[in-house]
Motif scaffolding. Structure first.
Motif, PDB file in Angstrom:
ATOM      1  N   LYS A   1      44.981  65.221  50.305  1.00 40.56           N
ATOM      2  CA  LYS A   1      43.905  66.219  50.337  1.00 40.56           C
ATOM      3  C   LYS A   1      42.580  65.667  49.846  1.00 40.56           C
ATOM      4  CE  LYS A   1      46.890  70.259  49.728  1.00 40.56           C
ATOM      5  NZ  LYS A   1      47.192  71.450  48.884  1.00 40.56           N
ATOM      6  N   GLY A   2      42.472  64.371  49.695  1.00 40.57           N
ATOM      7  CA  GLY A   2      41.227  63.845  49.135  1.00 40.57           C
ATOM      8  C   GLY A   2      40.874  62.473  49.683  1.00 40.57           C
ATOM      9  N   LEU A   3      40.823  62.331  51.011  1.00 39.19           N
ATOM     10  CA  LEU A   3      40.476  61.036  51.591  1.00 39.19           C
ATOM     11  C   LEU A   3      39.062  60.615  51.228  1.00 39.19           C
ATOM     12  CD1 LEU A   3      42.107  61.227  55.149  1.00 39.19           C
ATOM     13  CD2 LEU A   3      42.814  59.827  53.187  1.00 39.19           C
ATOM     14  N   VAL A   4      38.153  61.565  51.086  1.00 45.33           N
ATOM     15  CA  VAL A   4      36.788  61.230  50.684  1.00 45.33           C
ATOM     16  C   VAL A   4      36.785  60.683  49.263  1.00 45.33           C
ATOM     17  CG1 VAL A   4      34.487  62.173  50.277  1.00 45.33           C
ATOM     18  CG2 VAL A   4      35.812  62.941  52.252  1.00 45.33           C
ATOM     19  N   LYS A   5      37.529  61.300  48.372  1.00 47.63           N
ATOM     20  CA  LYS A   5      37.623  60.805  46.998  1.00 47.63           C
ATOM     21  C   LYS A   5      38.261  59.420  46.964  1.00 47.63           C
ATOM     22  CE  LYS A   5      36.147  64.601  44.926  1.00 47.63           C
ATOM     23  NZ  LYS A   5      34.938  64.640  44.070  1.00 47.63           N
ATOM     24  N   ILE A   6      39.297  59.217  47.766  1.00 49.56           N
ATOM     25  CA  ILE A   6      39.957  57.906  47.812  1.00 49.56           C
ATOM     26  C   ILE A   6      38.991  56.848  48.342  1.00 49.56           C
ATOM     27  CG2 ILE A   6      41.871  56.615  48.807  1.00 49.56           C
ATOM     28  CD1 ILE A   6      43.402  59.262  49.007  1.00 49.56           C
ATOM     29  N   SER A   7      38.204  57.210  49.334  1.00 52.45           N
ATOM     30  CA  SER A   7      37.240  56.265  49.882  1.00 52.45           C
ATOM     31  C   SER A   7      36.203  55.858  48.844  1.00 52.45           C
ATOM     32  CB  SER A   7      36.555  56.902  51.091  1.00 52.45           C
ATOM     33  OG  SER A   7      35.551  56.048  51.615  1.00 52.45           O
ATOM     34  N   ILE A   8      35.740  56.814  48.039  1.00 48.40           N
ATOM     35  CA  ILE A   8      34.783  56.484  46.983  1.00 48.40           C
ATOM     36  C   ILE A   8      35.413  55.549  45.960  1.00 48.40           C
ATOM     37  CG2 ILE A   8      33.443  57.482  45.089  1.00 48.40           C
ATOM     38  CD1 ILE A   8      33.080  59.995  46.818  1.00 48.40           C
ATOM     39  N   THR A   9      36.679  55.792  45.610  1.00 50.25           N
ATOM     40  CA  THR A   9      37.370  54.940  44.641  1.00 50.25           C
ATOM     41  C   THR A   9      37.556  53.523  45.183  1.00 50.25           C
ATOM     42  OG1 THR A   9      38.541  56.855  43.742  1.00 50.25           O
ATOM     43  CG2 THR A   9      39.475  54.686  43.285  1.00 50.25           C
ATOM     44  N   VAL A  10      37.988  53.421  46.432  1.00 51.22           N
ATOM     45  CA  VAL A  10      38.225  52.094  47.016  1.00 51.22           C
ATOM     46  C   VAL A  10      36.919  51.323  47.166  1.00 51.22           C
ATOM     47  CG1 VAL A  10      38.986  50.915  49.110  1.00 51.22           C
ATOM     48  CG2 VAL A  10      40.356  52.776  48.156  1.00 51.22           C
ATOM     49  N   GLN A  11      35.856  52.001  47.562  1.00 53.74           N
ATOM     50  CA  GLN A  11      34.566  51.327  47.688  1.00 53.74           C
ATOM     51  C   GLN A  11      34.083  50.822  46.327  1.00 53.74           C
ATOM     52  OE1 GLN A  11      32.793  50.645  50.607  1.00 53.74           O
ATOM     53  NE2 GLN A  11      31.695  49.330  49.144  1.00 53.74           N
ATOM     54  N   ALA A  12      34.232  51.641  45.287  1.00 54.59           N
ATOM     55  CA  ALA A  12      33.860  51.197  43.948  1.00 54.59           C
ATOM     56  C   ALA A  12      34.730  50.026  43.489  1.00 54.59           C
ATOM     57  CB  ALA A  12      33.981  52.366  42.968  1.00 54.59           C
ATOM     58  N   LEU A  13      36.024  50.034  43.855  1.00 55.13           N
ATOM     59  CA  LEU A  13      36.924  48.930  43.514  1.00 55.13           C
ATOM     60  C   LEU A  13      36.477  47.636  44.190  1.00 55.13           C
ATOM     61  CD1 LEU A  13      39.582  47.782  42.332  1.00 55.13           C
ATOM     62  CD2 LEU A  13      40.723  48.650  44.400  1.00 55.13           C
ATOM     63  N   VAL A  14      36.132  47.703  45.453  1.00 52.17           N
ATOM     64  CA  VAL A  14      35.675  46.517  46.170  1.00 52.17           C
ATOM     65  C   VAL A  14      34.371  45.986  45.573  1.00 52.17           C
ATOM     66  CG1 VAL A  14      34.843  45.680  48.405  1.00 52.17           C
ATOM     67  CG2 VAL A  14      36.855  47.153  48.295  1.00 52.17           C
ATOM     68  N   ASP A  15      33.460  46.889  45.221  1.00 49.52           N
ATOM     69  CA  ASP A  15      32.195  46.462  44.630  1.00 49.52           C
ATOM     70  C   ASP A  15      32.414  45.760  43.294  1.00 49.52           C
ATOM     71  OD1 ASP A  15      30.946  47.556  46.812  1.00 49.52           O
ATOM     72  OD2 ASP A  15      30.414  49.446  45.794  1.00 49.52           O
ATOM     73  N   GLU A  16      33.272  46.316  42.454  1.00 54.85           N
ATOM     74  CA  GLU A  16      33.533  45.713  41.148  1.00 54.85           C
ATOM     75  C   GLU A  16      34.225  44.349  41.299  1.00 54.85           C
ATOM     76  OE1 GLU A  16      32.662  46.604  38.133  1.00 54.85           O
ATOM     77  OE2 GLU A  16      31.656  48.444  38.774  1.00 54.85           O
ATOM     78  N   ALA A  17      35.194  44.298  42.186  1.00 58.71           N
ATOM     79  CA  ALA A  17      35.912  43.029  42.375  1.00 58.71           C
ATOM     80  C   ALA A  17      34.994  41.960  42.963  1.00 58.71           C
ATOM     81  CB  ALA A  17      37.119  43.251  43.277  1.00 58.71           C
ATOM     82  N   THR A  18      34.137  42.331  43.891  1.00 60.11           N
ATOM     83  CA  THR A  18      33.208  41.372  44.494  1.00 60.11           C
ATOM     84  C   THR A  18      32.199  40.877  43.472  1.00 60.11           C
ATOM     85  OG1 THR A  18      33.447  42.496  46.621  1.00 60.11           O
ATOM     86  CG2 THR A  18      31.581  41.010  46.367  1.00 60.11           C
ATOM     87  N   THR A  19      31.705  41.777  42.613  1.00 57.73           N
ATOM     88  CA  THR A  19      30.730  41.386  41.594  1.00 57.73           C
ATOM     89  C   THR A  19      31.346  40.415  40.594  1.00 57.73           C
ATOM     90  OG1 THR A  19      29.614  43.523  41.826  1.00 57.73           O
ATOM     91  CG2 THR A  19      29.182  42.268  39.819  1.00 57.73           C
ATOM     92  N   LYS A  20      32.554  40.698  40.128  1.00 61.40           N
ATOM     93  CA  LYS A  20      33.195  39.823  39.146  1.00 61.40           C
ATOM     94  C   LYS A  20      33.596  38.496  39.776  1.00 61.40           C
ATOM     95  CE  LYS A  20      34.852  43.460  36.084  1.00 61.40           C
ATOM     96  NZ  LYS A  20      35.996  44.104  35.428  1.00 61.40           N
ATOM     97  N   GLN A  21      33.991  38.524  41.033  1.00 61.04           N
ATOM     98  CA  GLN A  21      34.347  37.267  41.704  1.00 61.04           C
ATOM     99  C   GLN A  21      33.103  36.390  41.860  1.00 61.04           C
ATOM    100  OE1 GLN A  21      36.193  37.835  45.501  1.00 61.04           O
ATOM    101  NE2 GLN A  21      36.661  35.650  45.785  1.00 61.04           N
ATOM    102  N   ALA A  22      31.962  37.005  42.141  1.00 57.70           N
ATOM    103  CA  ALA A  22      30.727  36.233  42.258  1.00 57.70           C
ATOM    104  C   ALA A  22      30.303  35.652  40.914  1.00 57.70           C
ATOM    105  CB  ALA A  22      29.607  37.102  42.833  1.00 57.70           C
ATOM    106  N   LEU A  23      30.602  36.324  39.808  1.00 59.67           N
ATOM    107  CA  LEU A  23      30.234  35.826  38.498  1.00 59.67           C
ATOM    108  C   LEU A  23      31.095  34.616  38.085  1.00 59.67           C
ATOM    109  CD1 LEU A  23      29.717  39.176  36.522  1.00 59.67           C
ATOM    110  CD2 LEU A  23      27.946  37.610  37.355  1.00 59.67           C
ATOM    111  N   PHE A  24      32.350  34.619  38.497  1.00 59.08           N
ATOM    112  CA  PHE A  24      33.247  33.531  38.096  1.00 59.08           C
ATOM    113  C   PHE A  24      33.146  32.320  39.019  1.00 59.08           C
ATOM    114  CE2 PHE A  24      35.446  37.094  35.974  1.00 59.08           C
ATOM    115  CZ  PHE A  24      35.500  36.571  34.703  1.00 59.08           C
ATOM    116  N   THR A  25      32.499  32.423  40.157  1.00 56.15           N
ATOM    117  CA  THR A  25      32.405  31.299  41.068  1.00 56.15           C
ATOM    118  C   THR A  25      31.064  30.578  40.964  1.00 56.15           C
ATOM    119  OG1 THR A  25      31.643  32.819  42.801  1.00 56.15           O
ATOM    120  CG2 THR A  25      33.994  32.295  42.725  1.00 56.15           C
TER     121      THR A  25
END
Length: 230
Positions: free
Chosen positions: A206-230
């Motif tokens: 019942k919350g695909l929009v909420k899940i999409s916001i969570t996944v997008q935030a997860l990708v942003d955080e993971a991409t930012t931290k990966q860029a910091l460590f490389t």
């Protein structure tokens, strides 16, 4: 001598008749003895003089009394009620305009569809899978989401309950455990709490929009931290 007496009687009758005419006496029958036949020696009164003479209120006095009374209803002027009904502010017109409501709902649906397409694109492009048309059913057991977070940050979820050929569908308890492990991994990776969906958004589809916001935030955080460590 009789002729002289008759002529004198006729002269007296003519004098009496002329005197009554000159004084304007009414020969018509009286309607009321009290009005037309006054007692001897009293002056007759007119009908208006017999009525009580009370001062009549003026129209302005009545109008002031009505307007001064707050509890008295005063009808609106001609066209006043129509103007109060049909003259509305733009805000009130928006609240009752069906075209405005339909347009707003269509914009909201378009935004939700874009978010769901974005969610599908993120998962399929990173995990190299093809999800079913029912995106909510594909994510409800938490397996795909746990694989996604492990793809972004390996070993973020230690154990994942996966369906087997013998048991193709997980129990609700195992689905909930996968979903809770996914949300815990998102918190550890720095996803803000206000962008995290709730477990029932995933489990109840019942919350695909909420899940999409969570996944997008997860990708942003993971991409930012990966860029910091490389």
């Amino acid at each position: 001598m009789s002729n002289q007496r008759d002529s004198s009687l006729q002269g007296a009758q003519s004098e009496l008749w002329g005197d009554s005419v000159d004084r304007g006496e009414d020969k018509s029958p009286a309607l009321s003895p009290s009005l037309n036949s006054p007692p001897f020696g009293l002056k007759p009164r007119s009908v208006q003089s017999l009525l009580p003479s009370f001062p009549l209120p003026s129209f302005s006095t009545v109008t002031q009394g009505l307007t001064g009374d707050r509890d008295t209803f005063t009808p609106p002027a001609e066209g006043g009620m129509q103007s109060s009904v049909f003259l509305r502010t733009p805000k009130s017109m928006e609240s009752v305009d069906p075209q405005f409501t339909i347009r707003r709902k269509m914009e909201q649906m378009r935004e939700e569809l874009e978010l769901m397409d974005q969610l599908r694109e993120i998962i399929e492009s990173r995990l190299k899978v093809v999800l079913s048309d029912d995106l909510g059913a594909s994510l409800m057991d938490g397996v795909v989401l746990c694989h996604l977070v492990n793809h972004l940050r390996p070993r973020s979820v230690g154990s994942i309950h996966i369906p087997s050929p013998a048991v193709p569908k997980l129990s609700m308890a195992k689905c909930r455990r996968n979903v809770e492990n996914f949300l815990d991994a998102c918190r550890k990776l720095g996803v803000p709490e206000e962008k995290l969906c709730l477990p029932h958004h995933i489990l109840e589809e019942k919350g695909l929009v909420k899940i999409s916001i969570t996944v997008q935030a997860l990708v942003d955080e993971a991409t930012t931290k990966q860029a910091l460590f490389t």
